[in-house]
Design a protein around this motif. Structure first.
Motif, PDB file in Angstrom:
ATOM      1  N   ALA A   7      -4.309  12.446  -5.314  1.00 24.58           N
ATOM      2  CA  ALA A   7      -3.783  10.929  -5.030  1.00 24.58           C
ATOM      3  C   ALA A   7      -4.911  10.255  -4.434  1.00 24.58           C
ATOM      4  O   ALA A   7      -5.146   9.085  -4.818  1.00 24.58           O
ATOM      5  CB  ALA A   7      -2.697  11.380  -3.877  1.00 24.58           C
ATOM      6  N   ASN A   8      -5.653  10.644  -3.561  1.00 29.59           N
ATOM      7  CA  ASN A   8      -6.917   9.812  -3.077  1.00 29.59           C
ATOM      8  C   ASN A   8      -8.142   9.767  -4.027  1.00 29.59           C
ATOM      9  O   ASN A   8      -8.562   8.764  -3.926  1.00 29.59           O
ATOM     10  CB  ASN A   8      -7.540  10.862  -1.735  1.00 29.59           C
ATOM     11  N   ASN A   9      -8.075  10.568  -4.996  1.00 30.52           N
ATOM     12  CA  ASN A   9      -9.121  10.423  -6.040  1.00 30.52           C
ATOM     13  C   ASN A   9      -8.619   9.340  -7.002  1.00 30.52           C
ATOM     14  O   ASN A   9      -9.725   8.558  -7.455  1.00 30.52           O
ATOM     15  CB  ASN A   9      -9.333  11.796  -6.962  1.00 30.52           C
ATOM     16  N   ALA A  10      -7.397   8.932  -7.039  1.00 31.82           N
ATOM     17  CA  ALA A  10      -6.811   7.849  -7.827  1.00 31.82           C
ATOM     18  C   ALA A  10      -7.095   6.692  -7.095  1.00 31.82           C
ATOM     19  O   ALA A  10      -7.422   5.746  -7.613  1.00 31.82           O
ATOM     20  CB  ALA A  10      -5.299   8.239  -7.991  1.00 31.82           C
ATOM     21  N   GLN A  57       0.974  -1.142   0.092  1.00 31.30           N
ATOM     22  CA  GLN A  57      -0.084   0.011   0.152  1.00 31.30           C
ATOM     23  C   GLN A  57       0.907   1.213   0.028  1.00 31.30           C
ATOM     24  O   GLN A  57       0.625   2.352  -0.696  1.00 31.30           O
ATOM     25  CB  GLN A  57      -0.878   0.126   1.247  1.00 31.30           C
ATOM     26  N   ALA A  58       1.877   1.329   1.031  1.00 34.67           N
ATOM     27  CA  ALA A  58       2.693   2.651   0.940  1.00 34.67           C
ATOM     28  C   ALA A  58       3.351   2.717  -0.365  1.00 34.67           C
ATOM     29  O   ALA A  58       3.808   4.030  -0.792  1.00 34.67           O
ATOM     30  CB  ALA A  58       3.847   2.301   2.120  1.00 34.67           C
ATOM     31  N   HIS A  59       3.928   1.673  -0.938  1.00 35.07           N
ATOM     32  CA  HIS A  59       4.921   1.807  -2.044  1.00 35.07           C
ATOM     33  C   HIS A  59       4.013   2.198  -3.217  1.00 35.07           C
ATOM     34  O   HIS A  59       4.362   3.090  -4.078  1.00 35.07           O
ATOM     35  CB  HIS A  59       5.524   0.520  -2.538  1.00 35.07           C
ATOM     36  N   SER A  60       2.727   1.691  -3.337  1.00 33.32           N
ATOM     37  CA  SER A  60       1.947   2.229  -4.440  1.00 33.32           C
ATOM     38  C   SER A  60       1.528   3.731  -4.140  1.00 33.32           C
ATOM     39  O   SER A  60       1.163   4.517  -5.187  1.00 33.32           O
ATOM     40  CB  SER A  60       0.635   1.292  -4.763  1.00 33.32           C
ATOM     41  N   ALA A  61       1.240   4.155  -2.978  1.00 42.10           N
ATOM     42  CA  ALA A  61       0.948   5.465  -2.572  1.00 42.10           C
ATOM     43  C   ALA A  61       2.004   6.254  -3.034  1.00 42.10           C
ATOM     44  O   ALA A  61       1.728   7.503  -3.505  1.00 42.10           O
ATOM     45  CB  ALA A  61       0.836   5.471  -1.148  1.00 42.10           C
ATOM     46  N   THR A  91      -4.887  -2.855  -7.505  1.00 39.09           N
ATOM     47  CA  THR A  91      -5.674  -2.104  -7.801  1.00 39.09           C
ATOM     48  C   THR A  91      -5.847  -1.061  -6.728  1.00 39.09           C
ATOM     49  O   THR A  91      -5.342  -0.981  -5.646  1.00 39.09           O
ATOM     50  CB  THR A  91      -7.387  -2.145  -7.750  1.00 39.09           C
ATOM     51  N   SER A  92      -5.719   0.318  -7.194  1.00 40.69           N
ATOM     52  CA  SER A  92      -5.457   1.627  -6.282  1.00 40.69           C
ATOM     53  C   SER A  92      -6.179   1.654  -5.066  1.00 40.69           C
ATOM     54  O   SER A  92      -5.812   2.017  -4.161  1.00 40.69           O
ATOM     55  CB  SER A  92      -5.332   2.848  -7.037  1.00 40.69           C
ATOM     56  N   ALA A  93      -7.563   0.982  -5.229  1.00 40.03           N
ATOM     57  CA  ALA A  93      -8.664   1.103  -4.139  1.00 40.03           C
ATOM     58  C   ALA A  93      -8.066   0.392  -2.891  1.00 40.03           C
ATOM     59  O   ALA A  93      -8.247   0.395  -1.977  1.00 40.03           O
ATOM     60  CB  ALA A  93      -9.889   0.679  -4.495  1.00 40.03           C
ATOM     61  N   GLU A  94      -7.178  -0.366  -3.116  1.00 44.68           N
ATOM     62  CA  GLU A  94      -6.305  -1.781  -2.000  1.00 44.68           C
ATOM     63  C   GLU A  94      -5.359  -0.559  -1.219  1.00 44.68           C
ATOM     64  O   GLU A  94      -5.156  -0.927   0.023  1.00 44.68           O
ATOM     65  CB  GLU A  94      -5.617  -2.646  -2.530  1.00 44.68           C
ATOM     66  N   ILE A  95      -5.216   0.578  -1.691  1.00 44.95           N
ATOM     67  CA  ILE A  95      -4.270   1.472  -0.833  1.00 44.95           C
ATOM     68  C   ILE A  95      -5.206   1.995   0.441  1.00 44.95           C
ATOM     69  O   ILE A  95      -4.680   2.110   1.438  1.00 44.95           O
ATOM     70  CB  ILE A  95      -3.724   2.774  -1.683  1.00 44.95           C
ATOM     71  N   GLY A  96      -6.193   2.124   0.146  1.00 45.31           N
ATOM     72  CA  GLY A  96      -7.332   2.662   1.263  1.00 45.31           C
ATOM     73  C   GLY A  96      -7.338   4.024   1.357  1.00 45.31           C
ATOM     74  O   GLY A  96      -8.362   4.764   1.164  1.00 45.31           O
ATOM     75  N   LEU A  97      -6.196   4.936   1.903  1.00 45.93           N
ATOM     76  CA  LEU A  97      -6.387   6.152   2.437  1.00 45.93           C
ATOM     77  C   LEU A  97      -4.940   6.707   2.264  1.00 45.93           C
ATOM     78  O   LEU A  97      -3.904   6.061   2.827  1.00 45.93           O
ATOM     79  CB  LEU A  97      -6.912   6.313   3.583  1.00 45.93           C
ATOM     80  N   ILE A  98      -4.716   7.858   1.842  1.00 45.37           N
ATOM     81  CA  ILE A  98      -3.380   8.572   1.960  1.00 45.37           C
ATOM     82  C   ILE A  98      -3.488   9.787   2.594  1.00 45.37           C
ATOM     83  O   ILE A  98      -4.344  10.636   2.305  1.00 45.37           O
ATOM     84  CB  ILE A  98      -2.738   8.827   0.415  1.00 45.37           C
ATOM     85  N   ASN A  99      -2.765   9.955   3.715  1.00 45.76           N
ATOM     86  CA  ASN A  99      -2.842  11.241   4.822  1.00 45.76           C
ATOM     87  C   ASN A  99      -1.487  11.751   4.837  1.00 45.76           C
ATOM     88  O   ASN A  99      -0.524  11.316   5.388  1.00 45.76           O
ATOM     89  CB  ASN A  99      -3.570  10.906   6.183  1.00 45.76           C
ATOM     90  N   LEU A 100      -1.599  13.094   4.087  1.00 44.49           N
ATOM     91  CA  LEU A 100      -0.201  13.853   3.913  1.00 44.49           C
ATOM     92  C   LEU A 100      -0.086  14.354   5.448  1.00 44.49           C
ATOM     93  O   LEU A 100      -0.821  15.052   5.782  1.00 44.49           O
ATOM     94  CB  LEU A 100      -0.211  14.936   3.101  1.00 44.49           C
ATOM     95  N   VAL A 101       1.196  13.983   6.199  1.00 45.87           N
ATOM     96  CA  VAL A 101       1.280  14.283   7.589  1.00 45.87           C
ATOM     97  C   VAL A 101       2.559  15.400   7.636  1.00 45.87           C
ATOM     98  O   VAL A 101       2.703  15.900   8.730  1.00 45.87           O
ATOM     99  CB  VAL A 101       1.395  13.469   8.433  1.00 45.87           C
ATOM    100  N   ALA A 127       3.632  10.891   4.447  1.00 44.97           N
ATOM    101  CA  ALA A 127       2.362  10.317   4.558  1.00 44.97           C
ATOM    102  C   ALA A 127       2.258   8.981   5.244  1.00 44.97           C
ATOM    103  O   ALA A 127       2.810   8.253   5.142  1.00 44.97           O
ATOM    104  CB  ALA A 127       1.611  10.307   2.938  1.00 44.97           C
ATOM    105  N   LEU A 128       1.020   9.025   5.846  1.00 41.09           N
ATOM    106  CA  LEU A 128       0.418   7.637   6.338  1.00 41.09           C
ATOM    107  C   LEU A 128      -0.344   6.912   5.474  1.00 41.09           C
ATOM    108  O   LEU A 128      -1.086   7.853   4.781  1.00 41.09           O
ATOM    109  CB  LEU A 128      -0.013   8.037   7.660  1.00 41.09           C
ATOM    110  N   VAL A 129      -0.333   5.757   5.462  1.00 40.91           N
ATOM    111  CA  VAL A 129      -1.129   4.994   4.430  1.00 40.91           C
ATOM    112  C   VAL A 129      -1.952   3.926   4.798  1.00 40.91           C
ATOM    113  O   VAL A 129      -1.597   3.241   6.013  1.00 40.91           O
ATOM    114  CB  VAL A 129      -0.017   4.492   3.408  1.00 40.91           C
ATOM    115  N   GLY A 130      -3.169   3.744   4.351  1.00 39.34           N
ATOM    116  CA  GLY A 130      -4.166   2.533   4.740  1.00 39.34           C
ATOM    117  C   GLY A 130      -4.589   2.753   6.230  1.00 39.34           C
ATOM    118  O   GLY A 130      -5.042   3.924   6.557  1.00 39.34           O
ATOM    119  N   LEU A 131      -4.507   1.978   7.117  1.00 41.91           N
ATOM    120  CA  LEU A 131      -4.907   1.656   8.371  1.00 41.91           C
ATOM    121  C   LEU A 131      -4.306   3.012   9.281  1.00 41.91           C
ATOM    122  O   LEU A 131      -4.982   3.402   9.952  1.00 41.91           O
ATOM    123  CB  LEU A 131      -4.890   0.313   8.942  1.00 41.91           C
ATOM    124  N   ASP A 132      -2.930   3.023   8.821  1.00 45.81           N
ATOM    125  CA  ASP A 132      -2.296   4.010   9.817  1.00 45.81           C
ATOM    126  C   ASP A 132      -2.752   5.339   9.466  1.00 45.81           C
ATOM    127  O   ASP A 132      -2.881   6.165  10.336  1.00 45.81           O
ATOM    128  CB  ASP A 132      -0.540   3.713   9.611  1.00 45.81           C
TER     129      ASP A 132
END
Length: 885
Positions: A623-626, A569-573, A681-691, A705-710
């Motif tokens: 990024a999150n639209n993707a 997830q992090a690498h694809s993000a 698929t990009s939806a598997e990333i879940g969420l990207i939060n620029l911190v 950025a934190l990715v997915g469940l983090d």
């Protein structure tokens, strides 16, 4: 004959003689002992040492190199350059001395119209190692060289080794005689500039160990396969064939020199010192251009420091030629135009390269301005004190901390009628160099001897199955403990285990290594790290948690699935954020580094200013639209040139083979060369939060950025915090910013009132403090504690007011206070007291020593402090004691 034509003739000749033509490797080397590719043989070290089987028996190349150990000689000799191109032909267990000598002589002396280089044999000399009778006899039998032009030299010049255990051997060098007008007779043995070394043939036939120095070691025996490593200096051949006096006047370098001449208004060839400066500029600009084309960026350490040093030496040289303003736009463009035919990347990546170059120049010009201000202060203080020399420590501070060149310090000091304590400066520089060398030696000692992997690598490459499988059955090829190959490892040991196949990802391309275990009959291994010690081999650092593992045993590698999922997830993000950055900022925002681990990504990119909040929001939204659009992630393995034609982004400094893995997310929207693991698929990333967004250099920014469940957990924590604030402040969420701003303003107003009240309270004590003055000798002294104060500035202001109230008689005021829980003493003296020898800095230092701290300052006002508040009375008494002594 143009430089590019010489290179092409060389490659064509060896291709005709059954050599595989190998493209130049990057100037940035994988070898941890080296910052750069310093010689043509560096990319071939694994093949020459036998650690990795060579993919060809014969090869030839034109290798880019950077070497700065002789940087002070640049411009002073005809041949020293920091960037150079090394033509080489290589044999891996194929032909040996006779073939190398035959090929070299034929290419050098064949007529130009037959594809040769057209050298007259009477202009060539040869050296051989003093004990290498075989090489000398071959030169005599294979060529028409007379015996007197074959000279025997010692190990210091004609024996090659890396300075580390491994391959070594004698070498034979070919020299061109420039003629009696350039120096003395006697051949290369004279070490005169008249004789220019143009080709070195290394006969790699021995293996050495117990290396005590580059020329002091033990020979183990002959290598199982003898190799040939040759290097012909392209710039040296070019300046000879072009009929000019040095490499700086060749077709790939002279245009920069000419541009520097035009910008300075001075004449090349009229003044030796100016000529050296022009050559330094021409060399360093070209070297900087080539380093940046291979992804190096200016910084304060490692490769970036070397680049920065080259660029700043060029700026300094232009300044010494009388040009104070920016020149890089024109100098780099001249170098680009001279080099683009040979290296098209300098033109295709011009926007990125010029962005770095101009930013670095602007930064250093500001540094020079600041340094001159500091130096002017130092000059004024030295003169006012009646001195004639700037302290070496001050010159070193300017050089080391502010990047201000010592040459400029010397020049400006001389203009002011002063000197610089150069001996002291040089001693400090020597200490710094000694520390750096010690660090380098320590680093070199820590390097693993990769020859321990040779036998294991000979069994074949490790097959990585982790793109499709999280569990793979295989067998143990080798086990290492503390760099030594062993048959088995037992419970509690830390070891390296190499398998024929593995599902565990080795750290590379910014992605950290997988977590997991390796299991087999009767044993279990906890995987601590996964690396690629040599090309084609994957090594697992493990702790044996149960049983005993042996070479040849079955082994199953099992990936920690949850960790891998988060890492994917992090690498694809990271790829999505890169694409979003380029969408938002433009195509010059290119990757300069990355780190991906489970739940977290860090991405460095080329950009010269901080991102606004709205820009960060836009990048995050793209990024999150993707992610929302559930874009397909596809991978293809194809030829490197095909991938580049498709527009695939490559990470500068990363090494790519003839075939590469290309990762598409949403087709060409995100298309990069990448060997990492990714979601499907990009939806598997879940969420990207620029911190986070920050600077990592003059022209580099970093987003985190934190990715997915983090990412979800971080946002949930922020939601809980907002909920707590709304409850505590009894304010709706949307009104929180205004409410917090209101409270902040109220707090600042209250603090201002309190400060004014405290200042008035201190001011009210002014008459009493002045009345408390007593005499110590002929000096009026106030040494009082005023209790607590908001800041040292308040105490300083009160001390100065008391001093002024005491009048023109010699007066010293020492006030002590507790500031934020720590003791502070301020000492102020007037003109009469200073004339009598009372110096505030000395008195403050005496008080501070009682407080358990330090202090000092100017003669008129100074400050001391420490840790022991209870010692304030004794500290104030020490001021009186010092005055009465």
């Amino acid at each position: 004959m143009k430089t590019a034509e010489i290179a092409q003739r060389f490659l064509d000749y060896f291709e005709k003689n059954d050599h595989t033509i190998v493209p130049s490797a990057s100037l940035v080397t994988d070898d941890p002992a080296l910052l750069f590719t310093v010689a043509g043989m560096v990319p071939f070290i694994p093949y020459l040492s036998g650690d990795v089987p060579a993919p060809y028996r014969r090869a030839a190349d034109n290798q880019k190199c950077i070497r700065t150990n002789d940087i002070e000689e640049v411009g002073k000799t005809p041949r020293h350059g920091t960037f150079f191109q090394m033509l080489g032909n290589w044999s891996f267990g194929d032909y040996f001395k006779d073939g190398a000598i035959r090929f070299a002589w034929e290419l050098l002396t064949s007529p130009e119209d037959e594809g040769g280089l057209g050298f007259d044999p009477k202009d060539l000399w040869v050296t051989v190692y003093e004990e290498d009778d075989e090489a000398r006899d071959l030169w005599l039998s294979l060529t028409d060289l007379p015996d007197e032009r074959i000279q025997r030299l010692g190990k210091d010049t004609n024996y090659w080794s890396t300075g580390l255990p491994g391959p070594a051997g004698p070498c034979s060098e070919i020299f061109f005689d420039r003629g009696p007008e350039y120096g003395i007779d006697g051949g290369p043995a004279t070490d005169d500039d008249r004789y220019v070394e143009i080709w070195n043939l290394v006969f790699m036939q021995y293996e050495i160990t117990n290396v005590r120095s580059k020329y002091d070691f033990d020979v183990v025996g002959e290598l199982p396969a003898k190799n040939i490593d040759t290097g012909m200096g392209l710039e040296r051949i070019a300046f000879i064939k072009q009929g000019v006096d040095n490499m700086y006047e060749t077709d790939q370098v002279r245009p920069v020199l000419d541009r520097a001449v035009a910008l300075s208004g001075r004449t090349y060839g009229a003044n030796h010192e100016d000529d050296v400066r022009f050559r330094v500029i021409a060399d360093h600009i070209r070297s900087s251009l080539m380093l940046m084309s291979d992804g190096v960026t200016p910084s304060n350490d490692g490769r970036g420091y070397i680049l920065r040093r080259l660029m700043r030496r060029a700026i300094r040289s232009m300044r010494l030629l009388g040009v104070d303003g920016p020149t890089f736009a024109e100098l780099f463009a001249a170098s680009r135009d001279a080099m683009k035919d040979a290296y098209p990347v300098v033109a295709t990546d011009w926007a990125r390269i010029s962005q770095y170059a101009l930013a670095e120049e602007a930064t250093f010009l500001r540094t020079l301005a600041a340094g001159e201000t500091l130096l002017d202060d130092s000059l004024a203080q030295t003169k006012s004190a009646g001195g004639t020399s700037i302290a070496g420590a001050e010159a070193f501070l300017l050089h080391d901390t502010y990047g201000f060149p010592i040459d400029l310090t010397l020049e400006i000091a001389e203009e002011a009628g002063l000197t610089v304590d150069r001996a002291s400066f040089d001693a400090l520089m020597q200490e710094q160099r000694a520390r750096a060398k010690a660090d380098a030696r320590a680093r070199k000692r820590q390097l693993a001897d990769t020859s321990v992997y040779r036998d294991i690598r000979a069994q074949g490459e490790t097959v990585f199955t982790g793109y499709t499988d999280l569990e793979t059955e295989s067998r143990v090829l080798g086990i290492l403990v503390d760099g030594v190959s062993i048959d088995r490892a037992t419970t509690g040991q830390i070891a390296e285990v190499i398998l024929a196949d593995t599902a565990l990802y080795a750290e590379s391309g910014g992605q950290v290594a997988d977590k997991g275990v390796i299991v087999g009959p009767g044993y279990e291994l906890d995987v601590l790290d996964v690396q690629k010690p040599v090309a084609g081999l994957i090594s697992h650092t493990v702790e044996v948690t149960a049983g005993e593992v042996g070479v040849g045993q079955p082994a199953t590698s099992i990936v920690d699935a949850a960790n891998r999922r988060s890492a994917r997830q992090a690498h694809s993000a990271t790829h999505l954020v890169h694409a979003a950055l380029r969408d938002t900022l433009g195509k010059t925002a290119t990757q300069a580094g990355s780190l991906n681990r489970a739940g977290y990504m860090r991405f460095d990119f080329t950009w010269g200013q901080a991102l606004s909040d709205s820009t960060k929001t836009e990048i995050e939204e793209i990024a999150n639209n993707a992610v929302r659009d559930n874009l397909e992630v596809t991978t293809r393995v194809l030829a490197l040139d095909d991938a580049k034609q498709l527009g695939a982004m490559a990470l500068f400094g990363e090494k790519y083979g003839d075939t590469v893995r290309m990762v598409d997310i949403g087709g060409p929207w995100s298309r990069e060369l990448c060997a990492g693991t990714h979601v499907s698929t990009s939806a598997e990333i879940g969420l990207i939060n620029l911190v986070g967004e920050s600077s990592v250099g003059a022209s580099n920014r970093r987003v985190e950025a934190l990715v997915g469940l983090d990412a979800f957990r971080s946002l949930a924590a922020e939601r809980a915090l907002v909920s707590q604030l709304t409850s505590t402040l009894k304010t709706p969420r949307e009104q929180l910013p205004a409410r917090i701003a209101e409270l902040t303003a109220s707090l600042k107003a209250a603090e201002k009132k309190i400060a004014a009240f405290e200042a008035k309270a201190l001011g009210d004590r002014l008459p009493a403090l002045a009345a408390a003055a007593s005499r110590v000798g002929d000096t009026l002294v106030v040494a009082e504690s005023i209790g607590s104060a908001s800041s040292g500035d308040d105490v300083r202001s009160l001390a100065l007011q008391v001093r002024d109230r005491l009048g023109a008689d010699a007066s010293v005021v020492a006030l002590g206070a507790e500031v934020n829980g720590r003791p502070v003493v301020i000492v102020a003296t007037n003109d009469a007291a200073r004339a009598a020898g009372a110096k505030a800095g000395v008195l403050a230092k005496a008080a501070a020593s009682v407080l358990g701290g330090g202090g000092g300052g100017r003669d008129d006002v100074a400050q001391g402090g420490g840790t022991d508040v209870a010692a304030l009375p004794a500290a104030l008494a020490s001021v009186k004691g010092a005055l009465g002594a």
